[in-house]
Design a protein around this motif. Structure first.
Motif, mmCIF file in Angstrom:
data_model
loop_
_atom_site.group_PDB
_atom_site.id
_atom_site.type_symbol
_atom_site.label_atom_id
_atom_site.label_comp_id
_atom_site.label_asym_id
_atom_site.label_seq_id
_atom_site.Cartn_x
_atom_site.Cartn_y
_atom_site.Cartn_z
ATOM 1 N N UNK A 1 0.703 -1.158 -0.096
ATOM 2 C CA UNK A 1 0.613 0.126 0.440
ATOM 3 C C UNK A 1 0.591 1.266 -0.043
ATOM 4 N N UNK A 2 2.165 1.329 0.178
ATOM 5 C CA UNK A 2 2.582 2.361 0.530
ATOM 6 C C UNK A 2 2.927 2.453 -1.012
ATOM 7 N N UNK A 3 2.708 2.218 -2.581
ATOM 8 C CA UNK A 3 3.352 2.777 -3.266
ATOM 9 C C UNK A 3 1.530 3.190 -4.144
ATOM 10 N N UNK A 4 0.125 3.468 -2.783
ATOM 11 C CA UNK A 4 -0.524 4.197 -3.325
ATOM 12 C C UNK A 4 -0.187 5.402 -3.595
ATOM 13 N N UNK A 5 -0.893 6.117 -4.199
ATOM 14 C CA UNK A 5 -0.635 7.689 -4.709
ATOM 15 C C UNK A 5 -1.491 8.759 -3.495
ATOM 16 N N UNK A 6 -1.398 9.492 -3.936
ATOM 17 C CA UNK A 6 -2.018 10.139 -2.407
ATOM 18 C C UNK A 6 -3.392 9.903 -3.352
ATOM 19 N N UNK A 7 -3.701 10.260 -4.287
ATOM 20 C CA UNK A 7 -5.186 10.548 -5.259
ATOM 21 C C UNK A 7 -5.918 8.986 -5.737
ATOM 22 N N UNK A 8 -6.579 8.003 -5.328
ATOM 23 C CA UNK A 8 -6.894 6.985 -5.501
ATOM 24 C C UNK A 8 -8.318 6.767 -6.591
ATOM 25 N N UNK A 9 -8.374 5.661 -7.618
ATOM 26 C CA UNK A 9 -10.241 5.534 -7.699
ATOM 27 C C UNK A 9 -10.466 4.271 -6.996
ATOM 28 N N UNK A 10 -12.241 4.375 -6.905
ATOM 29 C CA UNK A 10 -12.687 3.681 -6.343
ATOM 30 C C UNK A 10 -12.789 2.397 -6.971
ATOM 31 N N UNK A 11 -12.085 2.518 -7.801
ATOM 32 C CA UNK A 11 -11.965 0.945 -8.047
ATOM 33 C C UNK A 11 -10.539 0.747 -7.603
ATOM 34 N N UNK A 12 -9.448 1.052 -7.399
ATOM 35 C CA UNK A 12 -8.212 0.653 -6.466
ATOM 36 C C UNK A 12 -8.308 0.182 -5.448
ATOM 37 N N UNK A 13 -9.702 0.214 -4.655
ATOM 38 C CA UNK A 13 -9.292 0.287 -3.483
ATOM 39 C C UNK A 13 -10.166 -0.818 -3.194
ATOM 40 N N UNK A 15 -10.532 -3.004 -5.062
ATOM 41 C CA UNK A 15 -9.405 -3.808 -5.655
ATOM 42 C C UNK A 15 -8.915 -4.763 -4.356
ATOM 43 N N UNK A 16 -8.507 -4.037 -3.220
ATOM 44 C CA UNK A 16 -8.023 -4.370 -1.747
ATOM 45 C C UNK A 16 -8.674 -3.823 -0.964
ATOM 46 N N UNK A 17 -10.081 -3.626 -1.195
ATOM 47 C CA UNK A 17 -10.770 -3.762 0.022
ATOM 48 C C UNK A 17 -10.475 -4.287 1.422
ATOM 49 N N UNK A 18 -9.649 -5.752 1.752
ATOM 50 C CA UNK A 18 -9.967 -6.647 2.183
ATOM 51 C C UNK A 18 -8.211 -6.685 3.070
ATOM 52 N N UNK A 19 -7.577 -5.613 2.306
ATOM 53 C CA UNK A 19 -6.152 -6.293 2.698
ATOM 54 C C UNK A 19 -5.683 -5.401 4.553
ATOM 55 N N UNK A 20 -5.680 -6.637 4.939
ATOM 56 C CA UNK A 20 -5.301 -6.097 6.497
ATOM 57 C C UNK A 20 -4.086 -5.201 7.185
ATOM 58 N N UNK A 21 -4.026 -3.887 5.941
ATOM 59 C CA UNK A 21 -2.903 -3.079 6.122
ATOM 60 C C UNK A 21 -3.185 -2.135 6.230
ATOM 61 N N UNK A 22 -4.488 -1.897 5.793
ATOM 62 C CA UNK A 22 -5.856 -0.569 4.851
ATOM 63 C C UNK A 22 -6.332 -0.191 6.341
ATOM 64 N N UNK A 77 1.676 2.662 12.895
ATOM 65 C CA UNK A 77 2.091 3.773 12.208
ATOM 66 C C UNK A 77 2.311 3.012 10.674
ATOM 67 N N UNK A 78 2.189 1.218 11.044
ATOM 68 C CA UNK A 78 2.166 -0.079 9.306
ATOM 69 C C UNK A 78 0.545 0.784 8.607
ATOM 70 N N UNK A 79 -0.263 1.395 9.163
ATOM 71 C CA UNK A 79 -1.818 1.305 7.976
ATOM 72 C C UNK A 79 -1.472 2.610 6.938
ATOM 73 N N UNK A 80 -1.473 1.993 6.018
ATOM 74 C CA UNK A 80 -2.057 2.543 5.085
ATOM 75 C C UNK A 80 -3.850 3.214 5.038
ATOM 76 N N UNK A 81 -3.857 4.359 5.773
ATOM 77 C CA UNK A 81 -5.373 5.168 5.709
ATOM 78 C C UNK A 81 -5.603 5.255 4.765
ATOM 79 N N UNK A 82 -7.146 5.258 4.354
ATOM 80 C CA UNK A 82 -7.860 5.816 3.121
ATOM 81 C C UNK A 82 -8.480 6.167 3.303
#
Length: 281
Positions: A1-13, A15-22, A77-82
């Motif tokens: 998730x660290x490679x995600x840009x600041x601005x994301x589209x709904x489709x990106x989330x 596809x990764x909705x159940x990632x435990x790092x989110x 600290x490890x969570x990628x916040x959306x």
């Protein structure tokens, strides 16, 4: 998730909705959260992002309140916040500014927020998500915060620009929500609503065109830019846009007009300020 840009589209989330790092944080109204929210999203009431203390109700909450808030949502600290909201980015941007203030810079914003998620046909849920609390020991980074004493003596400095994200009527002093109306001397007005494409599910307008507009107004990336509105809610979006555009030196005046306009000693201008674009031959 660290490679995600600041601005994301709904489709990106999606596809990764159940990632435990989110960690998905919803800053919609309580009614909207109860009716439909992104699966797994944890609700933060917009009021929890402000102190609520008059006259500058939009100031940062106390360190104790921030610790309680981020303990409740289970931030680590490890969570990628959306983050997302239901209004085009004001409250989401306010949350991103708050994350900057507490030193958590691993985050993304869903373009269009709840409106875009619903329009694109993705699943929602009604049940509130209540994660296990994780104790916080927050420290404040003052770099994203502007206080009156930091810049009131710099209003004539050409390397400083102030972005007033309120309506033109508030800026000119025709609509007043404080003891005095008007604007900070030299401030440049660009209403936050001009950044949002309301015909496309509250998504941001084309960022290259927004950048050109900012350049025309003199809100350029080589300057230190301080943004504000009445309570640093609408200016959450102007702060967020500058983050998306890669501006290196941005701050938010969290006291905003609630503080400036209720002070008896701050300088104030009324009417239209000559904009840099209007001065071109």
């Amino acid at each position: 998730m660290k490679d995600w840009p600041l601005l994301i589209e709904t489709s990106q989330l999606a596809d990764a909705l159940h990632d435990p790092n989110l960690l998905i944080l919803d800053t919609c109204s309580a009614a909207n959260y109860a009716d439909h929210h992104i699966p797994g999203a944890v609700h933060i009431a917009p009021s929890e992002l402000q102190s609520g203390v008059k006259p500058a109700v939009g100031k940062l909450p106390s360190i104790e309140a921030l610790n309680a808030l981020f303990t409740k949502v289970g931030l680590t600290p490890d969570k990628h916040v959306v983050v997302y909201d239901d209004e085009g980015g004001g409250w989401a941007g306010r949350l991103i500014w708050t994350l900057d203030v507490i030193g958590h810079q691993n985050y993304s914003y869903i373009d269009g927020g709840l409106h875009a998620w619903l329009h694109d046909g993705y699943a929602t849920e009604k049940v509130a998500n209540l994660p296990a609390p994780i104790e916080q020991n927050i420290s404040i980074d003052s770099l994203p915060i502007a206080e009156i004493e930091d810049f009131i003596h710099l209003l004539d400095n050409s390397q400083l620009a102030i972005w007033d994200a309120r309506s033109p009527e508030e800026y000119r002093g025709e609509k007043v929500f404080a003891q005095r109306g008007g604007h900070i001397p030299g401030a440049i007005n660009l209403d936050w609503l001009e950044l949002i494409n309301r015909d496309k599910q509250m998504r941001l307008k084309d960022t290259s065109k927004l950048q050109s507009r900012l350049n025309e107004l003199g809100l350029t990336a080589d300057k230190t830019i301080i943004t504000h509105c009445q309570t640093h809610h609408r200016s959450g979006l102007s702060y967020l846009l500058m983050k998306i555009l890669g501006y290196p030196h941005i701050k938010a005046y969290h006291g905003s007009w609630g503080e400036w306009g209720n002070s008896e000693t701050t300088p104030i201008e009324t009417g239209d300020h000559p904009q840099p674009s209007a001065q071109k031959p």
